[in-house]
Design an enzyme around this catalytic site. Structure first.
Site, PDB file in Angstrom:
ATOM      1  N   SER A  65      39.038  91.404  69.642  1.00  0.00           N
ATOM      2  CA  SER A  65      39.956  91.448  70.781  1.00  0.00           C
ATOM      3  C   SER A  65      39.309  92.040  72.037  1.00  0.00           C
ATOM      4  O   SER A  65      39.710  91.717  73.151  1.00  0.00           O
ATOM      5  CB  SER A  65      41.196  92.263  70.402  1.00  0.00           C
ATOM      6  N   GLY A 128      33.123  94.198  61.517  1.00  0.00           N
ATOM      7  CA  GLY A 128      33.599  93.261  60.499  1.00  0.00           C
ATOM      8  C   GLY A 128      35.052  93.449  60.128  1.00  0.00           C
ATOM      9  O   GLY A 128      35.543  92.803  59.203  1.00  0.00           O
ATOM     10  N   GLY A 129      35.759  94.322  60.876  1.00  0.00           N
ATOM     11  CA  GLY A 129      37.178  94.512  60.597  1.00  0.00           C
ATOM     12  C   GLY A 129      37.972  93.222  60.727  1.00  0.00           C
ATOM     13  O   GLY A 129      38.985  93.022  60.063  1.00  0.00           O
ATOM     14  N   GLU A 136      27.483  88.065  63.714  1.00  0.00           N
ATOM     15  CA  GLU A 136      27.359  89.050  64.796  1.00  0.00           C
ATOM     16  C   GLU A 136      26.039  89.806  64.683  1.00  0.00           C
ATOM     17  O   GLU A 136      25.370  90.068  65.681  1.00  0.00           O
ATOM     18  CB  GLU A 136      28.524  90.037  64.753  1.00  0.00           C
TER      19      GLU A 136
HETATM   20  O1  LIG Z   1      35.055  91.233  62.611  1.00  0.00           O
HETATM   21  C1  LIG Z   1      35.188  91.508  63.765  1.00  0.00           C
HETATM   22  C2  LIG Z   1      34.167  92.073  64.645  1.00  0.00           C
HETATM   23  O2  LIG Z   1      33.193  92.830  64.025  1.00  0.00           O
HETATM   24  C3  LIG Z   1      34.770  92.808  65.828  1.00  0.00           C
HETATM   25  O3  LIG Z   1      33.777  92.916  66.798  1.00  0.00           O
HETATM   26  C4  LIG Z   1      35.290  94.197  65.490  1.00  0.00           C
HETATM   27  O4  LIG Z   1      36.197  94.127  64.411  1.00  0.00           O
HETATM   28  C5  LIG Z   1      35.980  94.833  66.677  1.00  0.00           C
HETATM   29  O5  LIG Z   1      37.113  94.092  66.989  1.00  0.00           O
HETATM   30  P1  LIG Z   1      38.134  94.526  68.118  1.00  0.00           P
HETATM   31  O6  LIG Z   1      37.429  94.356  69.420  1.00  0.00           O
HETATM   32  O7  LIG Z   1      39.286  93.575  67.973  1.00  0.00           O
HETATM   33  O8  LIG Z   1      38.543  95.933  67.852  1.00  0.00           O
END
Ligand SMILES: O=C[C@H](O)[C@H](O)[C@H](O)COP(=O)(O)O
Length: 265
Positions: A65, A128-129, A136
């Site tokens: 996001s 990776g959340g 990535e």
């Molecule tokens: O799997 C998702 C990626 O690694 C994202 O970059 C990470 O989870 C951060 O996501 P967000 O910007 O939604 O907090």
């Protein structure tokens, strides 16, 4: 503008954001006197793009996001660059009219920008959340400069203090049980298969694999642990990004942008 000292540029950017505050957002920006997380993400993303992206660069873009705000900023600039993206961010890039490329045509990137789930004092990341970590890490590994953007909730002294869901580990589907057992046996805690929320069955990654979320019990030597987990047969990649990030931009609750560089050893 590009010749200005980086700190001055960042300061000017933050001033600009404050000056233009009412025009940069819709709806309420603040909740009980603090900046809400979405606005903090935007602050971090805009600061990183304005500081690190220049004309004619090849830029790697991650997922999540927070990266949406970075792509938004890239799309609004008039500079010309190519974007190397993950499957998850492909539509985002196209929607913003940016030029899409890949690692076959551009195996070397000038800059990669990405979000994170947690950042510790040494700039070790959990990522990776959202289910994306292998692509990535590949993109970040191809970049001369890997820049991370995050809101204040991701800022942590030690991994696990903020992000409670554990370290994601991408695994070949047939191996998820032995890998889960091996991680728990060697490093403690438990590694749980991530299940999909809106459908039956496990989460399936962009690479058609599963994800284990390793809920560790205590602080670890992350570099060694990352290497050791990757040696377990069936592991594709971990969400531990050790020694990769060159700088992190945090959008803070008070509307400022905080940066963190790796400690000098
Ligand atoms: O799997 C998702 C990626 O690694 C994202 O970059 C990470 O989870 C951060 O996501 P967000 O910007 O939604 O907090």
């Amino acid at each position: 503008f590009n010749q200005l000292d980086e700190k001055i540029r960042l300061k000017r950017f933050v001033q600009l954001i404050h000056l233009k505050e009412p025009t940069l957002c819709s709806g309420s920006r603040r909740h009980h006197g603090t900046l809400m997380a979405e606005e903090a993400k935007k602050l971090a993303a805009y600061a990183a793009v304005d500081t690190h992206i220049q004309n004619n660069q090849v830029v790697g873009v991650g997922s999540g996001s927070t990266i949406v705000y970075a792509v938004d900023r890239l799309g609004k600039t008039k500079i010309c660059f190519l974007s190397i993206v993950l499957i998850q961010a492909r539509q985002l890039i196209l929607q913003h009219g940016l030029t899409l490329s890949d690692l076959e045509r551009h195996p070397e990137l000038d800059v990669a920008i990405d979000g994170a789930d947690e950042v510790d004092a040494a700039l070790t990341l959990i990522k990776g959340g959202g289910g994306c970590l292998t692509q990535e890490k590949i993109v970040a590994g191809c970049a001369k400069h890997f820049i991370v953007i995050a809101d204040y909730r991701k800022d942590s002294k030690a991994l696990g203090q903020q992000w409670k869901k554990g370290v994601p580990v991408e695994v070949i589907p047939m191996a998820y049980v032995p890998v889960s057992r091996a991680i728990a046996r060697r490093f403690g805690g438990e590694a749980v298969l991530r299940m999909a929320v809106s459908k039956a069955g496990p989460v399936v990654t962009d690479n058609s694999n599963f994800i284990l979320d390793w809920k560790f019990e205590h602080a670890q030597k992350w570099k060694e642990v990352n290497t050791a987990i990757k040696m377990i047969p069936g592991v594709v990649e971990t969400g531990l990004f050790v020694g990769m990030a060159e700088r992190v931009y945090f959008g803070m609750e008070d509307g400022s942008v905080k940066t963190r560089d790796p400690p000098i050893n």
